[in-house]
Enzyme design. Structure first.
Site, PDB file in Angstrom:
ATOM      1  N   HIS A 122      60.421  -4.270  21.163  1.00 49.83           N
ATOM      2  CA  HIS A 122      60.604  -3.655  19.477  1.00 49.83           C
ATOM      3  C   HIS A 122      61.874  -2.627  19.753  1.00 49.83           C
ATOM      4  CE1 HIS A 122      58.164  -0.510  21.447  1.00 49.83           C
ATOM      5  NE2 HIS A 122      58.253   0.085  20.350  1.00 49.83           N
ATOM      6  N   ASP A 174      62.946   4.239  22.906  1.00 46.73           N
ATOM      7  CA  ASP A 174      62.251   4.215  24.456  1.00 46.73           C
ATOM      8  C   ASP A 174      62.273   2.813  25.092  1.00 46.73           C
ATOM      9  OD1 ASP A 174      60.574   4.166  22.492  1.00 46.73           O
ATOM     10  OD2 ASP A 174      59.157   4.982  23.756  1.00 46.73           O
ATOM     11  N   HIS A 175      62.497   1.892  24.267  1.00 49.41           N
ATOM     12  CA  HIS A 175      62.465   0.444  24.671  1.00 49.41           C
ATOM     13  C   HIS A 175      63.632  -0.281  24.673  1.00 49.41           C
ATOM     14  CE1 HIS A 175      58.085   0.462  24.805  1.00 49.41           C
ATOM     15  NE2 HIS A 175      58.009   1.450  24.101  1.00 49.41           N
ATOM     16  N   HIS A 233      52.405  -2.635  15.500  1.00 45.79           N
ATOM     17  CA  HIS A 233      53.140  -1.502  15.815  1.00 45.79           C
ATOM     18  C   HIS A 233      53.840  -1.107  14.606  1.00 45.79           C
ATOM     19  CE1 HIS A 233      54.194   1.971  18.116  1.00 45.79           C
ATOM     20  NE2 HIS A 233      55.513   1.576  18.451  1.00 45.79           N
ATOM     21  N   ASP A 259      54.505  -1.846  22.461  1.00 47.00           N
ATOM     22  CA  ASP A 259      53.762  -0.872  21.976  1.00 47.00           C
ATOM     23  C   ASP A 259      52.649  -1.601  20.986  1.00 47.00           C
ATOM     24  OD1 ASP A 259      55.184   0.853  23.425  1.00 47.00           O
ATOM     25  OD2 ASP A 259      56.004   1.909  21.682  1.00 47.00           O
ATOM     26  N   HIS A 267      52.787   3.733  29.538  1.00 45.25           N
ATOM     27  CA  HIS A 267      53.190   4.211  28.220  1.00 45.25           C
ATOM     28  C   HIS A 267      52.579   5.254  27.918  1.00 45.25           C
ATOM     29  CE1 HIS A 267      54.382   4.341  23.930  1.00 45.25           C
ATOM     30  NE2 HIS A 267      55.698   3.717  24.403  1.00 45.25           N
TER      31      HIS A 267
END
Lengths: 301, 301
Positions: free
Chosen positions: B60, B64-65, B140, B210, B268
């Site tokens: 996504h 942070d991804h 999410h 997530d 995570h």
């Protein structure tokens, strides 16, 4: 002024080298200059308070100078920052930052104020009572500016013994500091220069990266206290300077000499070199006062 | 399969914690899963050959991804890569990557092939003779997919002594591996199961991050060898799971139990926690086989 080098290598971040980023502390400002990938971690490592950064200057839109910016802005957001953030950099920066915030549905709760630069002439982009920031148009493969950070001329300093001896009322001290003559308690005219001293010499810092050798910057950076000038290559690879629009150590030193700067800091080393000492050696054949940037190094001036 | 954790903390990169990224080696493929800021440095630290990465899966578009992706692509470019690069991720990824390349006037000399995902149903997005990759729709705050990596059922294995005893011509070995009965040199029918053994059980890995707790993923990840399920919070902060659409360690373990997976890897973690051992302790109250992700940790299965 206090300059902290967060990263000073070109191209790509690696285990022991970081791309370009610097923090300049000047008259209570903390200015961040360029923001390569990993800059936010280097800010933590060097214990720079995130909340004190209110102005970020981006020289150009090559990744090693700005890929860390969106992450830093996102971290400010997560830390629930509320203070305005001013970002100065080439046109396009606003589009790319806001697109990424939009895709993540992650709007900041602080104002993000973009000052997009498009001029090819040197211009003042920030100014307050004590400091100004001026662009230094550079010659690179994309639109690029260096930045000149200058303290303004301060007030004259009172020679307090002379002032007391001259019997001048306190109410006139402010006028003295501004350089005016005053009349004392006895009605005598007191010449300013007999009771005040010259103000401190204003200091200045010029950041010039990335750029090919260009003498057009010399009048702008003339006599600066400290010049950071990129030096991507050593002499053995100097033939690569022109096609990539970078500079060699000797070219950087030549600019420093022509501009009669106080100290030259070299950086933006090509990642092909494991050692940097030779950059200094080569630059010193042209200009004496040369120091080398390295991650975590602090320069006070 | 070999899984290397490059980063497994949420939110922001810090001195000792990296955001999400993993490398999965499976049947000669090296798949990169998510790519937070700093991933390229972690790839170097873990000695992953850049040129072997041909497929990148992005769950996504939270920073942070994926904030490390543009830097990794730029580094591939600087390393003069020529091999195609396939990127699988949410719609928008192509726009943001190409915009940054355009602004830097830095086009790649390898093909950048985007496979943009928009479906809310599980779908096969990569397949070859030995491996398939399927999306796992997650819940999410933005459009998010997990990924299920599955080996395909292999061929039956020859019981070589039985084959020799049965006097079967070499030409029929291929047919035997595929499960067919064959006729031997004497004209007798040889039943397949008398001369072959079951193929190795295909292994599988599910990456789910997530996501809020959602049982909708259980049928998709049923019986996987290894499940990575995010666990952002401990019980004391479990009330934050719902509003942020993340999961607690106990919720991750509950999914692992319902799906009857082999091993559960937690990760995570919220950066509010200095220690991670409690995540395992809490998860084990629900499901036995729990391990903790940490940067640089390698899981072979």
């Amino acid at each position: 002024m206090k300059l902290t080098i967060l990263g000073c290598h070109s191209a790509t971040p690696r285990i022991n080298t970081n791309p370009t980023s610097q923090v300049l502390e000047i008259n209570n400002h903390i200015f961040l200059i360029d923001c390569g990938e990993g800059t936010q971690v280097e800010l933590r490592r060097n214990k720079v308070k995130f909340s004190r950064i209110k102005h970020i200057f981006i020289s150009h839109l090559h990744g090693d100078h700005f890929f860390g910016l969106i992450g830093l802005i996102s971290t400010f957001r997560l830390l629930t920052r509320e203070t305005d953030l001013h970002i100065y950099g080439p046109k396009g920066l606003k589009e790319v930052i806001t697109l990424q915030l939009k895709l993540g549905n992650s709007w900041t709760n602080f104002k993000l104020i973009f000052h997009e630069l498009t001029s090819n002439e040197s211009e003042v982009i920030f100014e307050d009572v004590k400091v100004s920031v001026t662009t230094i148009p550079l010659k690179h493969r994309v639109y690029t500016n260096g930045f000149l950070f200058k303290e303004k001329e301060g007030e004259r300093k009172l020679d307090i013994n002379a002032v007391l001896n001259a019997d001048i009322d306190r109410a006139y001290y402010r006028k003295l500091k501004k350089g005016f003559d005053v009349t004392n308690e006895k009605g005598e005219l007191i010449k300013n220069e007999t009771v005040t001293k010259e103000p401190n010499t204003p200091k200045s810092y010029a950041f010039c990266s990335d750029t090919a050798y260009t003498e057009s910057i010399v009048p702008i950076i003339k006599d600066v206290t400290v010049l950071y000038h990129e030096s991507t290559f050593l002499e053995k690879h100097a033939h690569l300077s022109a096609p990539t629009k970078h500079s060699s150590a000797i070219e950087a030193a030549t600019i420093a000499k022509k501009a009669d700067v106080g100290t030259l800091i070299l950086g933006h080393y090509s990642t092909r070199y494991d050692e940097t000492e030779e950059f200094r050696t080569e630059a010193r054949t042209v200009f004496d006062n040369v120091v080398l940037a390295e991650s975590g190094k602090v320069f006070n001036f």
